[in-house]
Design a protein around this motif. Sequence first.
Motif, mmCIF file in Angstrom:
data_model
loop_
_atom_site.group_PDB
_atom_site.id
_atom_site.type_symbol
_atom_site.label_atom_id
_atom_site.label_comp_id
_atom_site.label_asym_id
_atom_site.label_seq_id
_atom_site.Cartn_x
_atom_site.Cartn_y
_atom_site.Cartn_z
ATOM 1 N N ALA A 1 0.392 46.062 3.741
ATOM 2 C CA ALA A 1 -1.124 45.620 3.687
ATOM 3 C C ALA A 1 -1.132 44.694 2.984
ATOM 4 C CB ALA A 1 -1.338 46.636 2.281
ATOM 5 N N ARG A 2 0.053 43.183 2.236
ATOM 6 C CA ARG A 2 -0.225 42.308 2.803
ATOM 7 C C ARG A 2 -0.175 41.253 4.172
ATOM 8 N NH1 ARG A 2 4.898 42.646 -1.731
ATOM 9 N NH2 ARG A 2 3.377 41.917 -3.450
ATOM 10 N N GLY B 1 -7.590 36.833 6.766
ATOM 11 C CA GLY B 1 -8.114 35.747 7.098
ATOM 12 C C GLY B 1 -7.169 35.474 5.502
ATOM 13 N N GLN B 2 -7.151 36.174 4.486
ATOM 14 C CA GLN B 2 -7.130 36.298 2.901
ATOM 15 C C GLN B 2 -5.911 36.342 2.351
ATOM 16 O OE1 GLN B 2 -10.365 38.887 1.251
ATOM 17 N NE2 GLN B 2 -11.207 39.090 3.129
ATOM 18 N N PRO B 3 -5.125 35.081 2.474
ATOM 19 C CA PRO B 3 -3.656 35.279 2.455
ATOM 20 C C PRO B 3 -3.150 35.213 1.020
ATOM 21 C CG PRO B 3 -4.125 33.139 3.191
ATOM 22 C CD PRO B 3 -5.143 33.613 3.690
ATOM 23 N N VAL B 4 -3.824 35.398 0.218
ATOM 24 C CA VAL B 4 -3.649 34.844 -1.257
ATOM 25 C C VAL B 4 -3.975 36.413 -2.701
ATOM 26 C CG1 VAL B 4 -4.523 32.491 -2.049
ATOM 27 C CG2 VAL B 4 -6.191 34.604 -2.335
ATOM 28 N N ARG B 5 -4.153 37.756 -1.246
ATOM 29 C CA ARG B 5 -4.130 39.019 -1.716
ATOM 30 C C ARG B 5 -2.860 39.490 -1.453
ATOM 31 N NH1 ARG B 5 -8.927 42.241 -2.018
ATOM 32 N NH2 ARG B 5 -10.913 41.398 -1.693
ATOM 33 N N LYS B 6 -2.325 39.592 -2.653
ATOM 34 C CA LYS B 6 -0.900 40.026 -1.749
ATOM 35 C C LYS B 6 -0.427 40.353 -3.184
ATOM 36 C CE LYS B 6 0.606 35.245 -3.742
ATOM 37 N NZ LYS B 6 1.589 34.090 -3.680
ATOM 38 N N LYS B 7 -1.451 40.871 -4.361
ATOM 39 C CA LYS B 7 -0.886 41.483 -5.546
ATOM 40 C C LYS B 7 -0.796 42.788 -5.307
ATOM 41 C CE LYS B 7 -2.212 37.403 -8.416
ATOM 42 N NZ LYS B 7 -3.355 37.478 -9.273
ATOM 43 N N ILE B 8 -0.094 44.315 -6.067
ATOM 44 C CA ILE B 8 -0.069 44.947 -5.620
ATOM 45 C C ILE B 8 -0.134 46.084 -7.143
ATOM 46 C CG2 ILE B 8 0.868 47.229 -4.662
ATOM 47 C CD1 ILE B 8 1.016 45.314 -2.974
ATOM 48 N N ALA C 1 10.914 41.639 -7.383
ATOM 49 C CA ALA C 1 10.049 40.914 -6.242
ATOM 50 C C ALA C 1 8.587 40.904 -6.929
ATOM 51 C CB ALA C 1 9.302 42.528 -5.141
ATOM 52 N N PRO C 2 7.511 39.447 -7.078
ATOM 53 C CA PRO C 2 7.435 39.695 -7.181
ATOM 54 C C PRO C 2 6.053 39.587 -7.059
ATOM 55 C CG PRO C 2 7.350 37.860 -5.087
ATOM 56 C CD PRO C 2 8.349 38.664 -5.622
ATOM 57 N N ASP C 3 4.697 39.556 -7.261
ATOM 58 C CA ASP C 3 3.681 39.927 -8.050
ATOM 59 C C ASP C 3 2.950 41.551 -7.776
ATOM 60 O OD1 ASP C 3 1.810 37.736 -7.081
ATOM 61 O OD2 ASP C 3 2.997 37.296 -4.873
ATOM 62 N N PHE C 4 3.673 42.601 -8.361
ATOM 63 C CA PHE C 4 3.320 44.104 -9.589
ATOM 64 C C PHE C 4 2.577 43.818 -10.137
ATOM 65 C CE2 PHE C 4 6.080 43.724 -5.340
ATOM 66 C CZ PHE C 4 5.493 45.147 -4.830
ATOM 67 N N LEU C 5 2.222 44.144 -10.716
ATOM 68 C CA LEU C 5 1.601 44.559 -11.378
ATOM 69 C C LEU C 5 1.122 46.174 -11.716
ATOM 70 C CD1 LEU C 5 -1.676 42.290 -10.978
ATOM 71 C CD2 LEU C 5 0.594 41.667 -12.006
ATOM 72 N N TYR C 6 0.894 46.069 -13.670
ATOM 73 C CA TYR C 6 1.057 47.988 -13.660
ATOM 74 C C TYR C 6 -0.322 48.400 -14.548
ATOM 75 C CZ TYR C 6 5.625 46.368 -12.494
ATOM 76 O OH TYR C 6 6.677 45.939 -11.609
ATOM 77 N N ALA D 1 -4.634 43.270 -3.353
ATOM 78 C CA ALA D 1 -4.722 43.327 -2.310
ATOM 79 C C ALA D 1 -4.604 45.213 -1.642
ATOM 80 C CB ALA D 1 -2.054 43.496 -1.135
ATOM 81 N N ALA D 2 -3.993 45.564 -2.885
ATOM 82 C CA ALA D 2 -3.462 46.929 -3.019
ATOM 83 C C ALA D 2 -3.552 47.811 -4.473
ATOM 84 C CB ALA D 2 -3.002 47.792 -1.311
ATOM 85 N N PHE D 3 -3.866 49.115 -4.099
ATOM 86 C CA PHE D 3 -3.347 50.092 -5.758
ATOM 87 C C PHE D 3 -2.740 50.821 -4.856
ATOM 88 C CE2 PHE D 3 -5.361 53.529 -7.817
ATOM 89 C CZ PHE D 3 -4.271 53.146 -9.217
ATOM 90 N N ILE D 4 -2.063 51.780 -5.398
ATOM 91 C CA ILE D 4 -1.443 52.348 -5.288
ATOM 92 C C ILE D 4 -0.968 53.793 -5.890
ATOM 93 C CG2 ILE D 4 1.213 51.270 -5.458
ATOM 94 C CD1 ILE D 4 2.707 52.878 -3.240
#
Length: 449
Positions: A133-134, A141-148, A179-184, A206-209
């Motif tokens: 996903a990242r 071309g959207q490297p700031v989209r990294k949060k899951i 690991a960084p950039d994980f949200l709940y 970046a994505a929702f799981i």
Amino acid sequence: MTQSEKLVEELRDLDKKHFFHPTSPIQQQQDQGPAFVFTEGKGIYLHDITGKKVIDGMSSLWNVNIGHGHEELGKAAMEQMNKLAFSSSFATFSNEPAIRLAAKLAQISPGDLSATFFTSGGSEANDTAYKLARHYWLLKGQPVRKKIISRTKSYHGVSMGATSATGLKAFRDFTTSLAPDFLYVDHFSTESLRSLIEAEGPETIAAFIAEPVQGAGGVHVAPEHYFSEVRQICDDYGILFITDEVITGFGRTGKYFGMEHYGVAPDMMCFAKGVTSGYAQLGGVMISNKLHQEFIDLSVGTLLHGYTYSGHPMACAVALKNLEIIEKENFIENAEQRGKELKEGLEWIQNERNIIGKVKGLGLMCGIEIVKDKQTNEGFETPLSPSIVAEAAKQGLICRSVVLDGQDIVVFSPPLSITKEEITDLIRMLNEAIRIVETAAFQKLLPNT
């Protein structure tokens, strides 16, 4: 001491000295040795080295979907190992079982999921999904989209990325560095998902799981329209939607994949466990035809991600035979019907016993909540589900307790091959185990006279 007793003692001692068990109470294993030393499995039953026979009410780890002892899978493994036990899938090398399995998965999976990246199991599949996903957003071309974003009460595995995505806090507390950039977000609230996306900035997500049914977190079945709303939110903000079907896939819920109950297709799907019914180690990530084509069009050079056993020929051959058996034996339809009977049996226990609160489930994936007061849903100060699981084992039934995040739940996921008569036996054993624990619990609650 007989030879048999000597063997049991020898294995228990060796186990305590040399086998560092996963997801097990370390001190309990050292004090008591292994709870069971299994030697044989047939259908829904397991036999241990002392001769005890038990119902495998958890399909071991939610994964022995077709049941134990299917010789056809052993033959498939042997035949493939005799021809080609292993070959690498790096550098575009391939093998027929992996190719055939990828094509079969594209045929049976929801939506336009069409291409598979193979792994050795569920944790690797989840880690792969986050990395893909990242990487996808890097290519776009959207490297700031990294949060899951994941959900509370979720479980996605124990590798570093999968642990970080897991919503059960105890698993994250196990390590000192996530690991960084994980949200709940709240596991059933689409409002909290939309609010978090807005607060963080959609351009950073970046994505929702999500699991179609949360398994290890306590068998939580989503509200009717939850996933259609999730799909719309992801579309509104251009976020990838990943489903974790590691437990729910391959017939467990009464459909091939759990998301089919909701009529929603993901952009990516993680799978493992039931793909081989545990007879070989295999997992993977499927991506939609759209994503696959974009990877092809935008990629330059080598995809620098892969595992030694990605596309393992023997494991893929076992998976193909496993899926053939699932379809030939109508195990998906059986899971739907037996699941209804299992839930009805649990509801009967709920009426018979005073400590059973909510009964929940989908297909052959069920759970019961343990409460002190059915009216208020107040729980016991000390959770009772571990005692129920221990007593059930004495009765001849393996099930599992969930006491994480303040929960007190007993969960079940027997093989899809289970019969109506075997469901009756399971319910009988469970009811007796609960009766014994319930009686002891309320005796302790009575004032001294």
